[in-house]
Structures are given as C-alpha cells and as structure tokens.
Design an enzyme around this catalytic site. Structure first.
Site, mmCIF file in Angstrom:
data_model
loop_
_atom_site.group_PDB
_atom_site.id
_atom_site.type_symbol
_atom_site.label_atom_id
_atom_site.label_comp_id
_atom_site.label_asym_id
_atom_site.label_seq_id
_atom_site.Cartn_x
_atom_site.Cartn_y
_atom_site.Cartn_z
ATOM 1 N N ASP A 84 5.350 -7.086 3.890
ATOM 2 C CA ASP A 84 4.263 -7.951 4.379
ATOM 3 C C ASP A 84 4.703 -8.871 5.508
ATOM 4 O O ASP A 84 4.196 -9.988 5.653
ATOM 5 C CB ASP A 84 3.669 -8.781 3.223
ATOM 6 C CG ASP A 84 3.259 -7.898 2.066
ATOM 7 O OD1 ASP A 84 2.623 -6.872 2.315
ATOM 8 O OD2 ASP A 84 3.609 -8.226 0.913
ATOM 9 N N HIS A 112 -0.877 -2.221 5.790
ATOM 10 C CA HIS A 112 -0.624 -2.765 7.128
ATOM 11 C C HIS A 112 -1.933 -3.241 7.747
ATOM 12 O O HIS A 112 -2.878 -2.462 7.884
ATOM 13 C CB HIS A 112 0.035 -1.699 8.013
ATOM 14 C CG HIS A 112 1.421 -1.361 7.563
ATOM 15 N ND1 HIS A 112 2.201 -0.409 8.155
ATOM 16 C CD2 HIS A 112 2.179 -1.884 6.570
ATOM 17 C CE1 HIS A 112 3.377 -0.356 7.537
ATOM 18 N NE2 HIS A 112 3.370 -1.238 6.570
HETATM 19 P P1 IMP Z 1 5.733 0.407 -5.774
HETATM 20 O O1 IMP Z 1 6.131 0.684 -4.383
HETATM 21 O O2 IMP Z 1 4.248 0.419 -5.992
HETATM 22 O O3 IMP Z 1 6.472 1.257 -6.759
HETATM 23 O O4 IMP Z 1 6.165 -1.105 -6.115
HETATM 24 C C1 IMP Z 1 7.523 -1.495 -6.242
HETATM 25 C C2 IMP Z 1 7.707 -2.924 -5.749
HETATM 26 O O5 IMP Z 1 7.542 -2.955 -4.347
HETATM 27 C C3 IMP Z 1 6.685 -3.908 -6.321
HETATM 28 O O6 IMP Z 1 7.319 -5.154 -6.483
HETATM 29 C C4 IMP Z 1 5.641 -4.014 -5.225
HETATM 30 O O7 IMP Z 1 4.977 -5.246 -5.254
HETATM 31 C C5 IMP Z 1 6.517 -3.887 -3.992
HETATM 32 N N1 IMP Z 1 5.809 -3.326 -2.836
HETATM 33 C C6 IMP Z 1 5.514 -2.027 -2.614
HETATM 34 N N2 IMP Z 1 4.901 -1.879 -1.431
HETATM 35 C C7 IMP Z 1 4.820 -3.098 -0.885
HETATM 36 C C8 IMP Z 1 4.321 -3.584 0.357
HETATM 37 O O8 IMP Z 1 3.819 -2.846 1.219
HETATM 38 N N3 IMP Z 1 4.427 -4.923 0.562
HETATM 39 C C9 IMP Z 1 5.009 -5.753 -0.337
HETATM 40 N N4 IMP Z 1 5.492 -5.344 -1.498
HETATM 41 C C10 IMP Z 1 5.405 -4.024 -1.785
#
Ligand code: IMP
Length: 498
Positions: free
Chosen positions: A29, A57
C-alpha cells in the site's frame, strides 16, 4: 513544474532505463499503482510479475478518474499493453470484473490490451476454503490474509497440483480431469473438515461444477491468453520497453518478508525476471516506492508501528464519519493536530490521526491499516535486497502541519544494535526496540505541491537528510493521491539522466 515539463523530464530520465522494476519497500500500500501509472507513459508494456487479486492498486487517470486494479497492471489508462505474467495467481472472475469496471471508465478496452500467461495458476473455489481452514488452524497466529486464496494457490502450485489458466483450453475432458486431480487430492481434507464441522455451511463443489464454472469464463479469456515470456522477449527484441509492476512489497515477500506473516509470491525486485520469464539481468534498475509513514494490514511484526493493529483495523468501521470528507473529519484532524504539536496526544491519538488523514483502509478488504513511523533500519534492509537506483517517497504531505515527527533510526535487539541492512527474523523482530530521532517538519500544507522549490525549507531538509541516511536519491515525492500531485526532484533527475 508544469505537467508538460514533468513529462519531458521524466522522459529524459527514464529513457536511460529501458526495463524498470517498481517495487514496494515496506508492507504494501505504498502507492506503487500511482507511480507505475505515472511511469507507464514512458514504457510500452506494463507487466505484473507477482501476487494476485490480493493486491489493490489505486491510481487516477490523467483526467482525474479513479481506477482500482487488483490484477491488471496500472498501464491500462495510458493505453499500454498490460501483461499478467506467469508469476501471478489469476482469479478469472476477478479479472473479467476488473476489465468491465475499467471499460466503464476508459471506454471499450481493445483486444490484446491485456495478456494473461497461459501457464499462470488459476483460482478455484477450493482455494479460499483451504485458506480459511489454515487460518483457523493458526488460531492466535493467524496471518489475517486478504481471503483471496493466495497461499493455497501458490502452495498447491509448488505441490504440482495447481491447475493453469491455459488448461481450460486444452479440451473439456482434459480440463475436467485436471480439476478432478485437484479435487481428489483435497478431498480427504475436505471430508475431515466436514466431519469436524469446520466448513461453516460451505458445500464443496464437485470437480465438474468447478470446471463448468471456469469453462463458462474461458471464451472471454481466450483473446488474452498468451505465452507472455515469449511475447515479452519478442517485443523487447523489437525495442519495446518494459515496466515491471510489483505487488505486495518487500516485507510481504514469501522468503524475504516477515515469514510466516507474508504473502506467497516473490515481491522483491528479484521476482520480476522470474515472474515474467525474462533473463535475470533484464531488470537492472529498480525504483523503490515507500510511504513516509508506512502501514501494515493483517498480522505480523511492524517495528515502527505507532499503536495497536486490532484497533487500527476496526477504527474505520467504528468511526465511518471520519473516513469521509466533511466537518466531523476536518474538526477531528484539527483538534488532534493541536494536541500532537502540544505533545499531549497519546500514541493511540497519533496513530488514528494519521490513519484518518491518509484514509488508511485496504483497497481489497476495506480493513483499517495500522500506521508506523518512517523506519530507516527497515528501509536499509529493503534497499540492500532491491538495490534501487532511486526512491519514490509517497504521502509526504502527511507530515504537513506537524512540528516534529519521530523517525526510527536503529533497532536494538537484546541490548545490541542490529547491523545496518540486516533484518532479524519475525520471531525476534517482534521484540526489537526501535530507537527514534525527532525530525523537524513544517507548518505549511504541502498537499498537491508539484514543485520542489515551493516546498518549505524544512521539508527540503527532510528529504536531503533522508537521502543521506539511506544513500539512495529520492527522485519522486508524492504530495497527494492525484496524478499531478507529484514532485520530481531536479538534482536526482539530473544525476539519473546523466
Ligand atoms: P494474502 O496475500 O492474502 O495471503 O495475505 C497475506 C498477508 O499479506 C496479509 O497480512 C495481508 O494483509 C497482506 N497483503 C496481501 N496483499 C496485500 C496488499 O496488496 N497490500 C497490503 N497488504 C497485503
């Protein structure tokens, strides 16, 4: 700097960097979308190499229209070819929904504007079910994922049990057979989950049902299907310039982030060549995007965090009035700012002030993001891993109106300073003591400022001090969400264009 001066200077800088990788420095982010959208004008192809629909995004088109993309790279608005590479985990329904939403804003999207690698892993309804199960098993150690099935997609791929996008086109019986293999491999687990009442009312679809659902989407996907590595290589030979757009960030990289509190793909710059099937030396230049006040959603260590994660996650839901423009928000920000400058605000107040000011809510999940102070030890680690030629520092306007801000300069672990560039593992990171310095800020509101020489002197000092601390030039400085809210720093631009 006018828009056309900005474009000319950006063009002269990025002309030198035919293949560029844009990645995030902290925990996601950071505004990679905005930066990739801005730079997409100087490239022919914008390619995503990692992540999946977990990414969110947000960027604005040059005429001010808001775009949110999860899978499609941020080059669509600039009319660039957008490639979803083999390193990306693809949810076809989500992709088609995104294309429809983009068409509403941009008008009809030309065929071949988006290419999807035929051998990327495809989402099935089994993945989020598995993900929910693993989260449940983790209990208090839950990762708090985005719920998009990312971990199981990546994991089953490694177990050589994933189904690939192109397999939907290899004949319906072949496709059904591949989905049956996946279903059968998971069935003992699903049965046990049902026996233990862990399915929470979810019916596990049969392999045929899943296949029918995916095959129904296939005709719309067919025009996008591509061997993207071959395609990119061919275009490169014909002189095309490639911008690799990262997703998630250094801190969420499967191996180099804060494991196990990470996502499941390779989100550092090293992942770009791998995820796009290009030779390792292709992306020799990286732009590291980082927010002046980093944020984190989900679980996992965050050494410079100002206040509690749980509280941040719930805050937008409990105080929706503060997250929309209007009097309550303006009054709230004004009151807390006075307290912050008087030194009477608690950490909770400070964290919430920044969360409201930055509208820190996830684009994919809507969860509140927790805010931290600028973290130099973390950035030194991200710089060591990604070796960026320059930084893009986003949300610099958030420091406006503050007298001073703490900046984390060192980590102390068990009474010892952690060497610069080294990062303790997650289980130790939770115990590091961040040592802070207080850096002066400025009273003037710099939001929307797009000229370096209009910045207050202390803002300029802040940037040069940060550059000195990190040893990397800061090329771009974000001062607001819009396309034009950006400062291009002349000194850095000159050095990079030389
Ligand atoms: P997953 O990618 O859904 O498996 O999530 C794993 C970790 O990455 C979690 O803590 C999510 O909140 C974080 N996360 C995944 N994608 C993003 C993103 O685009 N921005 C911020 N955090 C993310």
């Amino acid at each position: 700097m006018t828009q056309s001066e900005l474009s000319r200077t950006l063009e002269s800088v990025f002309e030198k960097y035919p293949n560029l990788c844009v990645v995030g420095g902290a925990f996601g982010d950071e505004g990679k979308g905005k930066i990739a959208a801005l730079l997409s004008h100087y490239y022919d192809v914008v390619a995503r190499f990692a992540g999946g629909s977990n990414a969110g995004h947000t960027y604005f088109t040059s005429d001010g229209k808001k775009m949110v993309s999860h899978l499609i790279p941020c080059g669509l608005a600039a009319g660039k070819t957008c490639v979803i590479g083999r390193g990306v985990l693809v949810n076809l329904e989500s992709l088609l929904g995104e294309l429809d939403a983009a068409a509403q804003i941009l008008g009809p999207i030309p065929a071949k504007a988006v290419l999807v690698d035929q051998q990327s892993v495809v989402w099935t309804p089994y993945h989020p079910i598995l993900e929910a199960y693993f989260e449940q098993v983790r209990g208090a150690g839950m990762i708090k994922t985005t719920g998009q099935g990312i971990g199981p997609m990546a994991g089953l791929h490694r177990l050589r049990t994933g189904v690939l996008v192109g397999e939907l086109f290899a004949g319906s019986s072949y496709c059904k057979e591949r989905l049956k293999q996946l279903h059968d491999a998971l069935w003992p687990l699903f049965s046990e989950m049902a026996r233990r009442d862990l399915l929470r009312g979810i019916n596990i679809p049969s392999a045929d049902q899943v296949a029918d659902g995916l095959l129904a989407l296939a005709p719309k996907i067919r025009p996008m299907l591509s061997d993207t590595s071959f395609e990119l290589c061919g275009r490169q030979k014909r002189g095309a310039r490639i911008l690799a757009e990262g997703a998630q960030s250094t801190g969420l990289d499967l191996s180099w982030g804060t494991y196990p509190f990470v996502s499941s793909t390779m989100s550092t710059a090293a992942g770009a060549a791998l995820g796009l099937g290009l030779p390792p030396a292709t992306f020799r230049h990286t732009l590291l995007v980082t927010k002046v006040l980093p944020t984190r959603v989900g679980a996992g260590p965050f050494p410079s965090e100002i206040w509690e994660r749980e509280s941040a996650e719930q805050f937008p839901k409990s105080h929706p009035e503060l997250f929309r423009s209007g009097k309550p928000r303006a009054q709230y920000l004004k009151n807390v700012l006075v307290a912050v400058n008087a030194g009477s605000a608690s950490n909770k107040d400070i964290a919430r002030y920044f969360q409201v000011l930055g509208d820190e809510r996830g684009a994919t999940t809507g969860r509140g993001r927790s805010v931290g102070y600028l973290d130099l030890p973390w950035l030194r680690y991200a710089i060591r891993l990604n070796q960026p030629m320059a930084l893009a520092l986003t949300r610099f306007d958030m420091l406006s109106g503050l007298k001073r801000i703490p900046v984390v300069t060192e980590y102390l672990l068990n009474g010892q300073l952690v060497p610069a560039g080294q990062m303790p593992p997650s289980w130790e990171l939770a115990y590091v003591k961040p040592l802070c310095e207080s850096w002066p800020c400025w009273p003037d509101d710099i939001s929307g400022c797009c000229q370096e020489d209009l910045l207050p002197q202390s803002a300029r000092h802040f940037l040069t001090k940060l550059e000195r601390e990190l040893g990397v030039p800061i090329l771009l400085v974000g001062t607001g969400p819009k396309h034009a809210d950006i400062i291009l720093r002349a000194g850095a631009a000159e050095r990079l264009a030389a």
